[in-house]
Motif scaffolding. Structure first.
Motif, mmCIF file in Angstrom:
data_model
loop_
_atom_site.group_PDB
_atom_site.id
_atom_site.type_symbol
_atom_site.label_atom_id
_atom_site.label_comp_id
_atom_site.label_asym_id
_atom_site.label_seq_id
_atom_site.Cartn_x
_atom_site.Cartn_y
_atom_site.Cartn_z
ATOM 1 N N LYS A 49 0.810 -1.097 0.123
ATOM 2 C CA LYS A 49 0.030 -0.025 -0.024
ATOM 3 C C LYS A 49 0.859 1.394 0.075
ATOM 4 N N TYR A 50 0.303 2.309 -0.578
ATOM 5 C CA TYR A 50 0.980 3.599 -0.546
ATOM 6 C C TYR A 50 0.070 4.842 0.109
ATOM 7 N N PHE A 51 0.527 5.344 1.238
ATOM 8 C CA PHE A 51 -0.206 6.376 1.549
ATOM 9 C C PHE A 51 0.522 7.743 1.365
ATOM 10 N N SER A 52 1.829 7.810 1.595
ATOM 11 C CA SER A 52 2.523 9.042 1.641
ATOM 12 C C SER A 52 3.992 8.700 1.395
ATOM 13 N N GLY A 53 4.954 9.691 1.450
ATOM 14 C CA GLY A 53 6.184 9.263 1.517
ATOM 15 C C GLY A 53 6.980 8.858 0.349
ATOM 16 N N ASP A 54 8.081 8.058 0.413
ATOM 17 C CA ASP A 54 8.770 7.417 -0.705
ATOM 18 C C ASP A 54 7.719 6.860 -1.795
ATOM 19 N N THR A 55 7.868 7.204 -3.060
ATOM 20 C CA THR A 55 6.673 6.538 -3.914
ATOM 21 C C THR A 55 7.054 5.385 -4.432
ATOM 22 N N LEU A 56 8.236 4.608 -4.066
ATOM 23 C CA LEU A 56 8.519 3.377 -4.261
ATOM 24 C C LEU A 56 8.248 2.796 -3.124
ATOM 25 N N VAL A 57 7.365 1.611 -3.042
ATOM 26 C CA VAL A 57 7.018 0.869 -1.877
ATOM 27 C C VAL A 57 7.162 -0.550 -2.291
ATOM 28 N N GLN A 58 7.511 -1.177 -1.137
ATOM 29 C CA GLN A 58 7.911 -2.545 -1.001
ATOM 30 C C GLN A 58 6.677 -3.354 -0.478
ATOM 31 N N GLY A 59 6.480 -4.581 -1.120
ATOM 32 C CA GLY A 59 5.472 -5.576 -0.373
ATOM 33 C C GLY A 59 6.079 -7.002 -0.178
ATOM 34 N N ILE A 60 4.855 -7.532 0.101
ATOM 35 C CA ILE A 60 5.290 -8.957 0.361
ATOM 36 C C ILE A 60 5.513 -9.857 -0.769
#
Lengths: 114, 115
Positions: A49-60
């Motif tokens: 999920k992405y809420f804010s901050g770093d635009t590249l998010v890591q998931g499972i």
């Protein structure tokens, strides 16, 4: 009205190849962005999920996604696909301005060939 | 233990009948949801309850009536079933008041077939 578009209904990739699943949204607000995965006969599971901050998010499971505001996109990527990744993937978007609701895309079915 | 459990998993019934689907979550979440996934896999929210209070009620025929006896349970009753009600119904839960607050935990779905 808010909308989420997943342009690809089906995608087939070879095991070990890289993957990118596309998601575009139309929202007049700051979006909260999600990717969920659904295996056959199962409920949906959150990948990231992405809420804010770093635009590249890591998931499972080795997945990542990049939020690009200028393109209204939140594409899901994986550098090397495994046969167990075969499933259906749903992008979802929400925003506080539109209440506590998620709008889901129509899904992309991923097939993995060996 | 299954976090979000729905019963029954499969339901086949005739038009005009009344049926119920039950959902229970053991995650201690405050909010529960019913989603409908149609044959084209579109997933659309129907209802949401927060601590037994209805907070989301989408444009759904009034033949559909949710009921939350406590915050761990959310049931869905459907009266006078129609062919178009055939779908997979998913129950979900989340911590806090809204889906955007974080993760939705889904049940495995209840596949309803109306003949």
């Amino acid at each position: 009205a808010q909308s989420v578009t997943q342009p690809d209904i089906h995608i087939t990739v070879s095991e070990g190849a890289s993957l990118e699943l596309r998601c575009n949204y139309s929202y007049g607000a700051t979006p909260y962005l999600f990717w969920y995965v659904q295996s056959p006969g199962q409920g949906l599971q959150l990948l990231l999920k992405y809420f804010s901050g770093d635009t590249l998010v890591q998931g499972i499971k080795g997945f990542e996604a990049e939020f690009k505001r200028s393109q209204s996109s939140f594409n899901l990527r994986k550098p090397s696909v495994h046969w167990s990744d075969a499933a259906e993937y749903f992008c979802a978007v929400g925003a506080r301005e539109y209440g506590n609701k998620l709008v889901f895309g129509a899904g992309t079915i991923l097939r993995v060939k060996s | 233990d299954t976090a979000v459990s729905q019963t029954p998993k499969y339901l086949v019934t005739q038009m005009g009948n009344d049926k119920s689907i039950k959902c229970e979550q053991n995650l201690g979440h405050d909010t529960m949801y019913w989603y409908k996934q149609d044959s084209k896999k579109f997933l659309k929210i129907m209802f949401s309850y927060n601590n037994k209070e209805l907070i989301i009620n989408e444009t759904v025929p009034n033949r559909f009536s949710p009921k939350s006896p406590d915050k761990a349970h959310l049931n869905l009753h459907i009266n006078s079933l129609e062919l178009g009600d055939s779908a997979v119904y998913f129950c979900a839960s989340s911590r806090g008041r809204g889906a955007i607050a974080g993760e939705l935990f889904f049940g495995e779905g209840s596949r309803l077939t109306v003949l």
